[in-house]
Design an enzyme around this catalytic site. Structure first.
Site, PDB file in Angstrom:
ATOM      1  N   PHE A   1      10.721  12.281  29.360  1.00 55.48           N
ATOM      2  CA  PHE A   1      10.631  13.042  28.101  1.00 55.48           C
ATOM      3  C   PHE A   1       9.186  13.349  27.727  1.00 55.48           C
ATOM      4  CE2 PHE A   1      14.637  10.732  27.970  1.00 55.48           C
ATOM      5  CZ  PHE A   1      15.524  11.748  27.659  1.00 55.48           C
ATOM      6  N   LEU A   2       8.281  13.272  28.698  1.00 56.51           N
ATOM      7  CA  LEU A   2       6.856  13.451  28.411  1.00 56.51           C
ATOM      8  C   LEU A   2       6.525  14.898  28.090  1.00 56.51           C
ATOM      9  CD1 LEU A   2       5.498  11.457  31.481  1.00 56.51           C
ATOM     10  CD2 LEU A   2       6.209  10.582  29.251  1.00 56.51           C
ATOM     11  N   ARG A   3       5.585  15.084  27.154  1.00 50.84           N
ATOM     12  CA  ARG A   3       5.081  16.426  26.865  1.00 50.84           C
ATOM     13  C   ARG A   3       3.772  16.628  27.597  1.00 50.84           C
ATOM     14  NH1 ARG A   3       4.925  15.491  20.592  1.00 50.84           N
ATOM     15  NH2 ARG A   3       4.636  13.419  21.463  1.00 50.84           N
TER      16      ARG A   3
ATOM     17  N   LYS B   1      18.864  14.574  28.496  1.00 51.84           N
ATOM     18  CA  LYS B   1      17.648  15.352  28.722  1.00 51.84           C
ATOM     19  C   LYS B   1      17.876  16.847  28.447  1.00 51.84           C
ATOM     20  CE  LYS B   1      13.677  16.730  29.864  1.00 51.84           C
ATOM     21  NZ  LYS B   1      12.630  16.378  30.753  1.00 51.84           N
TER      22      LYS B   1
ATOM     23  N   LEU C   1       8.985  22.703  14.079  1.00 51.25           N
ATOM     24  CA  LEU C   1       9.342  23.782  13.152  1.00 51.25           C
ATOM     25  C   LEU C   1       8.161  24.727  12.970  1.00 51.25           C
ATOM     26  CD1 LEU C   1      11.419  22.100  10.264  1.00 51.25           C
ATOM     27  CD2 LEU C   1      12.241  23.636  12.053  1.00 51.25           C
TER      28      LEU C   1
ATOM     29  N   GLY D   1       5.869  30.601  16.031  1.00 50.41           N
ATOM     30  CA  GLY D   1       4.881  31.060  17.001  1.00 50.41           C
ATOM     31  C   GLY D   1       5.432  32.208  17.821  1.00 50.41           C
TER      32      GLY D   1
ATOM     33  N   CYS E   1       9.474  23.814  30.975  1.00 47.16           N
ATOM     34  CA  CYS E   1      10.639  22.973  30.668  1.00 47.16           C
ATOM     35  C   CYS E   1      11.642  23.615  29.713  1.00 47.16           C
ATOM     36  CB  CYS E   1      10.166  21.641  30.093  1.00 47.16           C
ATOM     37  SG  CYS E   1       8.987  20.836  31.162  1.00 47.16           S
TER      38      CYS E   1
ATOM     39  N   LYS F   1      13.465  26.783  30.957  1.00 43.90           N
ATOM     40  CA  LYS F   1      14.273  26.456  32.145  1.00 43.90           C
ATOM     41  C   LYS F   1      15.477  25.586  31.763  1.00 43.90           C
ATOM     42  CE  LYS F   1      12.542  23.138  34.853  1.00 43.90           C
ATOM     43  NZ  LYS F   1      13.405  21.966  34.963  1.00 43.90           N
TER      44      LYS F   1
HETATM   45  C1  UGA Z   1       8.991  19.599  26.574  1.00 39.61           C
HETATM   46  C2  UGA Z   1       9.571  18.488  25.704  1.00 39.61           C
HETATM   47  O1  UGA Z   1       8.922  18.487  24.427  1.00 39.61           O
HETATM   48  C3  UGA Z   1       9.362  17.114  26.377  1.00 39.61           C
HETATM   49  O2  UGA Z   1       9.992  16.107  25.603  1.00 39.61           O
HETATM   50  C4  UGA Z   1       9.999  17.155  27.771  1.00 39.61           C
HETATM   51  O3  UGA Z   1       9.806  15.939  28.474  1.00 39.61           O
HETATM   52  C5  UGA Z   1       9.351  18.267  28.571  1.00 39.61           C
HETATM   53  O4  UGA Z   1       9.557  19.524  27.883  1.00 39.61           O
HETATM   54  C6  UGA Z   1      10.005  18.299  29.930  1.00 39.61           C
HETATM   55  O5  UGA Z   1      11.203  18.610  30.001  1.00 39.61           O
HETATM   56  O6  UGA Z   1       9.373  17.896  30.923  1.00 39.61           O
HETATM   57  P1  UGA Z   1       6.515  20.560  27.026  1.00 39.61           P
HETATM   58  O7  UGA Z   1       7.187  21.645  27.801  1.00 39.61           O
HETATM   59  O8  UGA Z   1       5.344  19.848  27.605  1.00 39.61           O
HETATM   60  O9  UGA Z   1       7.570  19.399  26.641  1.00 39.61           O
HETATM   61  O10 UGA Z   1       6.009  21.242  25.683  1.00 39.61           O
HETATM   62  P2  UGA Z   1       6.430  21.214  24.147  1.00 39.61           P
HETATM   63  O11 UGA Z   1       5.401  20.497  23.393  1.00 39.61           O
HETATM   64  O12 UGA Z   1       7.834  20.813  23.976  1.00 39.61           O
HETATM   65  O13 UGA Z   1       6.301  22.791  23.813  1.00 39.61           O
HETATM   66  C7  UGA Z   1       7.175  23.735  24.420  1.00 39.61           C
HETATM   67  C8  UGA Z   1       6.972  25.102  23.824  1.00 39.61           C
HETATM   68  O14 UGA Z   1       7.427  25.151  22.486  1.00 39.61           O
HETATM   69  C9  UGA Z   1       5.505  25.568  23.770  1.00 39.61           C
HETATM   70  O15 UGA Z   1       5.457  26.928  24.108  1.00 39.61           O
HETATM   71  C10 UGA Z   1       5.113  25.346  22.323  1.00 39.61           C
HETATM   72  O16 UGA Z   1       4.081  26.164  21.876  1.00 39.61           O
HETATM   73  C11 UGA Z   1       6.435  25.697  21.647  1.00 39.61           C
HETATM   74  N1  UGA Z   1       6.550  25.125  20.300  1.00 39.61           N
HETATM   75  C12 UGA Z   1       6.602  23.777  20.135  1.00 39.61           C
HETATM   76  C13 UGA Z   1       6.659  25.981  19.209  1.00 39.61           C
HETATM   77  O17 UGA Z   1       6.632  27.224  19.344  1.00 39.61           O
HETATM   78  N2  UGA Z   1       6.800  25.428  17.960  1.00 39.61           N
HETATM   79  C14 UGA Z   1       6.847  24.092  17.764  1.00 39.61           C
HETATM   80  O18 UGA Z   1       6.993  23.663  16.604  1.00 39.61           O
HETATM   81  C15 UGA Z   1       6.738  23.246  18.864  1.00 39.61           C
END
Ligand code: UGA
Length: 469
Positions: A168-170, A219, A265, A268, A275, A278
């Site tokens: 679940f890592l970001r 997941k 929330l 953007g 992730c 997909k």
């Molecule tokens: C995401 C999940 O947050 C992780 O928990 C998960 O492990 C990971 O996918 C994965 O499946 O490996 P990640 O893709 O690194 O992590 O990035 P996020 O921080 O989730 O952001 C994803 C997208 O959502 C980005 O484009 C971000 O800018 C966007 N976002 C995020 C928004 O537009 N608004 C938000 O409030 C939060």
């Protein structure tokens, strides 16, 4: 307390286990380094010769805060090693983690061929009973199918079982997230096996033990829910803009409800990365094939697909036309804190602007993109020089410090689109800019907010008890 792990340097004592991690990509390398920090002996198998050579020299091929420190530390403690030799890496190993890519196929479902190949090679090389732990994101049923697939491939007397332990890592916060998990999910259909995998983590960490297909679905459903949340936030932001309401107060107010929560929330340009998009399409495909169409997920996907065109349209209407205009785009990574540009909304926007006839000059603190027609510069002020408009497309904190007067002096136009909500609008307005955003700044359309309620009130006629003067 360590800055990147958020934990003391002395992690909880665990039974040290020898682990083979297969794949030194983003998930595998982070897992390998973090498990060695927890005290385990980790052998990491990487088949890409250039990547392996870099790792052996102590170079980290991805940008991930704190990872280089852990890799260096455990290369020297001897708890972390890299190899391309599966046979030596699997020798006398009882736990092997599969951390290879599951990229999307053209039909939206994941391509599981790398996973199958890695599992088969590991099973063939195993010298004792082994648990193959699937860390990659996979559709429910994959672990069970994998166990059948590799069943006959192990040497006589060696039993290969498959466990789901999704990651679940970001990106950009992976080390911190590893050591501060909301939950560790272990999906195994036999209790002894669940214990072995759960035992790799400190006992105080929140644990969900379940069946393999449940773990796989945790997941998928988590990432799908995050995607839905973001698409909903973008929808509310668009509505705020049209109604003249304050997006930050509205979404802030909504997020304060503990049942909803304030995270994810932020409006953007749509969600990106390797992730969320997909896994959302994977979830939709799984639901479809199970005969349970995922209408909510589909709507989130449609909304996300539309977000980009709507953003480009807004920039176009602010400028009148994009044809021949010079646009400075600040940010190319799919989000701040990473150099990853896979499925980046910022890159998609650049392509759309180029397609609509604009000249684009871009800047990103660490991400690099090679795109025909795009010029990339090393300094944000160089990007804005002579530009008709400035677009902030990735929320890097350093863009907050841009000086309005200097921008105004450098640019030939006066349009700013802050698609990620990082800029302070007031000083930019004071410097003479027209500032747009998603759910903030100048609106490009208005709704008749007062008319409908007034109409309903007038329908009620003269309220009783109200006297004409
Ligand atoms: C995401 C999940 O947050 C992780 O928990 C998960 O492990 C990971 O996918 C994965 O499946 O490996 P990640 O893709 O690194 O992590 O990035 P996020 O921080 O989730 O952001 C994803 C997208 O959502 C980005 O484009 C971000 O800018 C966007 N976002 C995020 C928004 O537009 N608004 C938000 O409030 C939060």
């Amino acid at each position: 307390m360590n800055f990147h792990t958020g934990r003391s340097q002395d992690p909880e004592k665990l039974e040290p286990t020898r682990i083979c991690v297969i794949g030194a990509g983003y998930v595998g390398l982070t897992a390998a380094a973090c498990f060695s920090e927890l005290g385990h002996e980790v052998r990491c198998v990487e088949v890409d010769a250039a990547r392996l050579a870099a790792l052996s020299r102590g170079e980290i091929p991805i940008y991930e805060p704190g990872l280089d420190e852990l890799v260096t530390r455990h290369a020297s403690t001897g708890r972390l090693s890299f190899t391309d030799d599966m046979a030596s890496a699997m020798d006398d190993v009882a736990v092997a983690m599969l951390c290879v890519g599951t990229p999307p196929r053209s039909d939206g479902e994941p391509d599981l061929r790398q996973l199958a190949r890695a599992a088969a090679t590991a099973a063939t090389a195993a010298t004792r009973d082994v648990a193959l732990v699937v860390k990659s994101t996979v559709p429910p049923g994959t672990c069970e199918a994998l166990e059948l697939f590799v069943g006959g491939q192990a040497r006589d007397g060696v039993r290969v079982r498959v466990v789901s332990n999704p990651e679940f890592l970001r990106e950009g916060r992976a080390v911190w997230d590893f050591f501060n998990p909301d939950r560790v999910v272990v999906g195994a259909d036999e209790t002894d096996l669940a214990r072995v995998v759960a035992g790799l983590y400190p006992p105080s960490w929140p644990l969900v033990e379940c069946s393999r297909r449940s773990a796989e679905l945790v997941k998928y459903a988590s990432n799908t829910f995050l995607a839905v949340k973001i698409s909903f936030a973008n929808e509310v932001a668009a509505l705020c803009e049209a109604l003249g309401a304050e997006t930050d107060k509205v979404l802030g107010g909504v997020g304060l409800d503990a049942r909803i929560g304030g995270a994810f929330l932020n409006p953007g340009p749509g969600f990106g990365g390797s992730c969320l998009p997909k896994d959302l399409s994977g979830f939709i495909a799984v639901a479809e094939s199970a005969g349970r169409p995922a209408e909510v997920a589909r709507a989130a996907q449609r909304a996300n697909d539309m977000a980009l065109a709507s953003l480009a349209g807004k920039i176009e209407s602010a400028l009148g036309t994009l044809e021949g205009r010079t646009i400075a785009v600040l940010g190319l990574a799919f989000k701040a804190g990473t150099d990853d540009t896979r499925f980046s909304p910022a890159v998609a926007l650049v392509r759309e602007l180029l397609l609509r006839g604009a000249h684009v000059r871009a800047h990103d603190p660490i991400a690099r993109v090679s795109e025909a027609g795009l010029s990339q510069v090393a300094d944000p002020y160089e990007a804005v020089h002579g530009a008709d408009a400035l677009v902030v497309a990735t929320g890097w904190a350093e863009y907050r410090d841009l000086e309005p007067a200097r921008l105004r002096h450098s640019m030939s136009g006066h349009v700013i689109m802050d698609a990620v909500g990082v800029l302070a609008m007031e000083p930019l307005r004071d410097a003479g800019f027209d500032v747009y955003g998603i759910g903030r700044g100048l609106a490009t359309s208005f709704a008749p907010v007062l008319w409908r309620p007034l109409e309903w009130m007038l329908d009620a006629g003269q309220p009783s008890g109200v006297q004409n003067p």
